[in-house]
Design a protein around this motif. Sequence first.
Motif, PDB file in Angstrom:
ATOM      1  N   ALA A   1     131.428 -21.798  98.907  1.00  0.00           N
ATOM      2  CA  ALA A   1     130.053 -21.529  99.333  1.00  0.00           C
ATOM      3  C   ALA A   1     129.821 -21.939 100.778  1.00  0.00           C
ATOM      4  N   SER A   2     130.446 -23.045 101.188  1.00  0.00           N
ATOM      5  CA  SER A   2     130.267 -23.511 102.564  1.00  0.00           C
ATOM      6  C   SER A   2     130.878 -22.543 103.572  1.00  0.00           C
ATOM      7  N   LEU A   3     131.868 -21.768 103.123  1.00  0.00           N
ATOM      8  CA  LEU A   3     132.495 -20.778 103.996  1.00  0.00           C
ATOM      9  C   LEU A   3     131.772 -19.430 103.927  1.00  0.00           C
ATOM     10  N   VAL A   4     131.407 -19.027 102.713  1.00  0.00           N
ATOM     11  CA  VAL A   4     130.807 -17.714 102.509  1.00  0.00           C
ATOM     12  C   VAL A   4     129.317 -17.713 102.844  1.00  0.00           C
ATOM     13  N   GLY A   5     128.622 -18.782 102.494  1.00  0.00           N
ATOM     14  CA  GLY A   5     127.169 -18.823 102.642  1.00  0.00           C
ATOM     15  C   GLY A   5     126.649 -18.473 104.029  1.00  0.00           C
ATOM     16  N   PRO A   6     127.081 -19.201 105.076  1.00  0.00           N
ATOM     17  CA  PRO A   6     126.563 -18.891 106.421  1.00  0.00           C
ATOM     18  C   PRO A   6     126.872 -17.461 106.865  1.00  0.00           C
ATOM     19  N   THR A   7     128.073 -16.982 106.559  1.00  0.00           N
ATOM     20  CA  THR A   7     128.447 -15.614 106.943  1.00  0.00           C
ATOM     21  C   THR A   7     127.586 -14.591 106.211  1.00  0.00           C
ATOM     22  N   LEU A   8     127.391 -14.820 104.909  1.00  0.00           N
ATOM     23  CA  LEU A   8     126.585 -13.899 104.109  1.00  0.00           C
ATOM     24  C   LEU A   8     125.131 -13.900 104.584  1.00  0.00           C
ATOM     25  N   GLY A   9     124.617 -15.084 104.892  1.00  0.00           N
ATOM     26  CA  GLY A   9     123.245 -15.175 105.381  1.00  0.00           C
ATOM     27  C   GLY A   9     123.051 -14.430 106.689  1.00  0.00           C
ATOM     28  N   GLY A  10     124.007 -14.583 107.601  1.00  0.00           N
ATOM     29  CA  GLY A  10     123.934 -13.867 108.869  1.00  0.00           C
ATOM     30  C   GLY A  10     124.026 -12.360 108.681  1.00  0.00           C
ATOM     31  N   PHE A  11     124.889 -11.941 107.755  1.00  0.00           N
ATOM     32  CA  PHE A  11     125.057 -10.507 107.493  1.00  0.00           C
ATOM     33  C   PHE A  11     123.758  -9.899 106.954  1.00  0.00           C
ATOM     34  N   PHE A  12     123.156 -10.572 105.966  1.00  0.00           N
ATOM     35  CA  PHE A  12     121.904 -10.058 105.406  1.00  0.00           C
ATOM     36  C   PHE A  12     120.809  -9.993 106.464  1.00  0.00           C
ATOM     37  N   ALA A  13     120.711 -11.061 107.268  1.00  0.00           N
ATOM     38  CA  ALA A  13     119.656 -11.115 108.283  1.00  0.00           C
ATOM     39  C   ALA A  13     119.842 -10.031 109.339  1.00  0.00           C
ATOM     40  N   ASP A  14     121.101  -9.737 109.699  1.00  0.00           N
ATOM     41  CA  ASP A  14     121.373  -8.784 110.781  1.00  0.00           C
ATOM     42  C   ASP A  14     121.376  -7.329 110.321  1.00  0.00           C
ATOM     43  N   TYR A  15     121.876  -7.056 109.110  1.00  0.00           N
ATOM     44  CA  TYR A  15     122.124  -5.678 108.715  1.00  0.00           C
ATOM     45  C   TYR A  15     121.265  -5.183 107.548  1.00  0.00           C
ATOM     46  N   LEU A  16     120.717  -6.079 106.742  1.00  0.00           N
ATOM     47  CA  LEU A  16     119.867  -5.662 105.640  1.00  0.00           C
ATOM     48  C   LEU A  16     118.483  -6.275 105.815  1.00  0.00           C
ATOM     49  N   SER A  17     118.236  -7.354 105.139  1.00  0.00           N
ATOM     50  CA  SER A  17     116.978  -8.090 105.263  1.00  0.00           C
ATOM     51  C   SER A  17     117.230  -9.512 104.799  1.00  0.00           C
ATOM     52  N   TRP A  18     116.529 -10.471 105.416  1.00  0.00           N
ATOM     53  CA  TRP A  18     116.694 -11.861 104.994  1.00  0.00           C
ATOM     54  C   TRP A  18     116.325 -12.037 103.519  1.00  0.00           C
ATOM     55  N   ARG A  19     115.540 -11.114 102.979  1.00  0.00           N
ATOM     56  CA  ARG A  19     115.108 -11.231 101.578  1.00  0.00           C
ATOM     57  C   ARG A  19     116.283 -11.131 100.606  1.00  0.00           C
ATOM     58  N   TRP A  20     117.363 -10.464 101.020  1.00  0.00           N
ATOM     59  CA  TRP A  20     118.540 -10.368 100.165  1.00  0.00           C
ATOM     60  C   TRP A  20     119.253 -11.704 100.006  1.00  0.00           C
ATOM     61  N   ILE A  21     118.947 -12.662 100.871  1.00  0.00           N
ATOM     62  CA  ILE A  21     119.472 -14.016 100.702  1.00  0.00           C
ATOM     63  C   ILE A  21     119.053 -14.578  99.351  1.00  0.00           C
TER      64      ILE A  21
ATOM     65  N   THR B   1     123.600 -23.299 101.905  1.00  0.00           N
ATOM     66  CA  THR B   1     124.122 -22.937 103.228  1.00  0.00           C
ATOM     67  C   THR B   1     123.667 -21.570 103.725  1.00  0.00           C
ATOM     68  N   ILE B   2     123.246 -20.692 102.821  1.00  0.00           N
ATOM     69  CA  ILE B   2     122.993 -19.305 103.206  1.00  0.00           C
ATOM     70  C   ILE B   2     121.715 -19.139 104.016  1.00  0.00           C
ATOM     71  N   LEU B   3     120.719 -20.000 103.792  1.00  0.00           N
ATOM     72  CA  LEU B   3     119.416 -19.812 104.424  1.00  0.00           C
ATOM     73  C   LEU B   3     119.405 -20.220 105.895  1.00  0.00           C
ATOM     74  N   ALA B   4     120.210 -21.232 106.251  1.00  0.00           N
ATOM     75  CA  ALA B   4     120.132 -21.799 107.607  1.00  0.00           C
ATOM     76  C   ALA B   4     120.367 -20.744 108.686  1.00  0.00           C
ATOM     77  N   THR B   5     121.321 -19.842 108.478  1.00  0.00           N
ATOM     78  CA  THR B   5     121.648 -18.854 109.508  1.00  0.00           C
ATOM     79  C   THR B   5     120.596 -17.764 109.626  1.00  0.00           C
ATOM     80  N   ALA B   6     119.704 -17.656 108.648  1.00  0.00           N
ATOM     81  CA  ALA B   6     118.706 -16.586 108.665  1.00  0.00           C
ATOM     82  C   ALA B   6     117.316 -17.074 109.051  1.00  0.00           C
ATOM     83  N   VAL B   7     117.183 -18.345 109.414  1.00  0.00           N
ATOM     84  CA  VAL B   7     115.870 -18.886 109.756  1.00  0.00           C
ATOM     85  C   VAL B   7     115.181 -18.080 110.862  1.00  0.00           C
ATOM     86  N   PRO B   8     115.885 -17.694 111.957  1.00  0.00           N
ATOM     87  CA  PRO B   8     115.204 -16.897 112.989  1.00  0.00           C
ATOM     88  C   PRO B   8     114.608 -15.602 112.447  1.00  0.00           C
ATOM     89  N   ALA B   9     115.337 -14.924 111.549  1.00  0.00           N
ATOM     90  CA  ALA B   9     114.835 -13.676 110.980  1.00  0.00           C
ATOM     91  C   ALA B   9     113.621 -13.924 110.087  1.00  0.00           C
TER      92      ALA B   9
END
Length: 485
Positions: free
Chosen positions: A158-178, A40-48
Amino acid sequence: MTASPPAPGISRASVGLRSERGPVLLAVMLSTGLVAIDATILATAVPAVVSDLGGFTQFPWLFSVYLLAQAVSVPLYGKLSDLVGRKPIMLVGIGLFVVGSLLCGVAWSMAALIVFRVLQGLGAGAVQPVGMTIIGDIYSTAERAKVQGYIASVWAAASLVGPTLGGFFADYLSWRWIFFVNLPIGVAAVWMLSRNFHERLERKRHRIDYAGATLLALGGTVLLLALLEGGVRWGWGSAISVSLFVASAVLLTAFVAVERRAAEPVLPMWVLGRRVLNATNAAALVAGALTLGLSSYVPLFAQGVLGTGAVVAGFALAAMTIGWPIAASVAGRFYLTVGFRATMLMGSAFAVVGSAVLLTVDGSSTVLHLALACFLIGVGLGFVVSPSVVAAQSSVTWRSRGVVTGTSMFARSVGSAVGVAVFGAIANGVVARRLHGAPTDLQHLPAGVLEPAVHAVFIASTVVAVAMVAAAALMPARVEEPEAD
């Protein structure tokens, strides 16, 4: 510290110290968490990812190649765990996943990222079936349902945390932290499993079924590729689609012929001849189709028709992943008293009722209405999937537990691919009729077109839920447990 007697139904070949079961369970949960969060974590970071690496047209393969590698390797790892033990195969799987994660995190192009996702998928193919097999080894039939509830809760979290965590990494750190976030979790799982899980195995030479493994991997890959990409990258009636289905049929037919003669087949043919296993595999197939159908189209309906944001749409789907572990954790109380078949039939009834509620959802409905339907279906899946896995594992000895667990999970993967293909064809067919064949995609449709398209998928999911009743009815009234090895 002295060893306690094994719980009923546990093989002497696989039991460690009984007091160490807690740490082993935690290690399995951590390993499962790796795979669950990755789903679930990768889907929200695809644009990044696309913004950094490019390759917009290639990014769907980030998901397809992972699913392919995972699905086709599941039955192979299941068999290997029966031959050489659970621990080495589980450690190999975690290792592959962690190395794949590290390489994904340093990927320099979309092509490289796709290749490294294959490595992750091969690791996940070992983690899921072998983790569930370890649970079957160290816990008795009476205990497994509650423990499977713990495993299901990992997926729910994971279904609850994954998308939020992915968005957080993409927005504030780097998608690589996914991908980097998997490293400490994987290391902790390896450390706990290495220290606390002990197997005592008879050492003997094995005749590895290389021909069968190769044919199954090739045939499964071609079949899943045809199902996942048919109607997307090429038409169902196109030459490439027909060729892929014909090739998969030829390869899988050759696989069956080889397995009939193999000394130690990857998939023994007796697995396909037992009523218990046919029922559990059919239930897994149907559950895979139903789960993917909801995961793909419920958020789309919530956002495109009900006008919600992504977070609220995720809440509607999360209701299913909340209902699943709740039901899984209490399922043992039912199948120990009324049996596996009655429990699975009850779960199927919940799924049918939930699907019926889903049919009443329209453009004027609330998100709570949609979430209620998903919750009921999740409860149904919890009462079907967990007991079916326990029934399959309880019907064989230690030496075959990896095979039957891997076969069940492979069936669920095939069901997911079939569900994606069939539901996608249904939705796209409705869109094509409404727009008179004009090319478009489901993400950019007006609500007046999207609503009937997704409603058609909900009708199909109701049919699938009814098919789950039939799968549950296949289960014999009584499942006999064999003597330990």
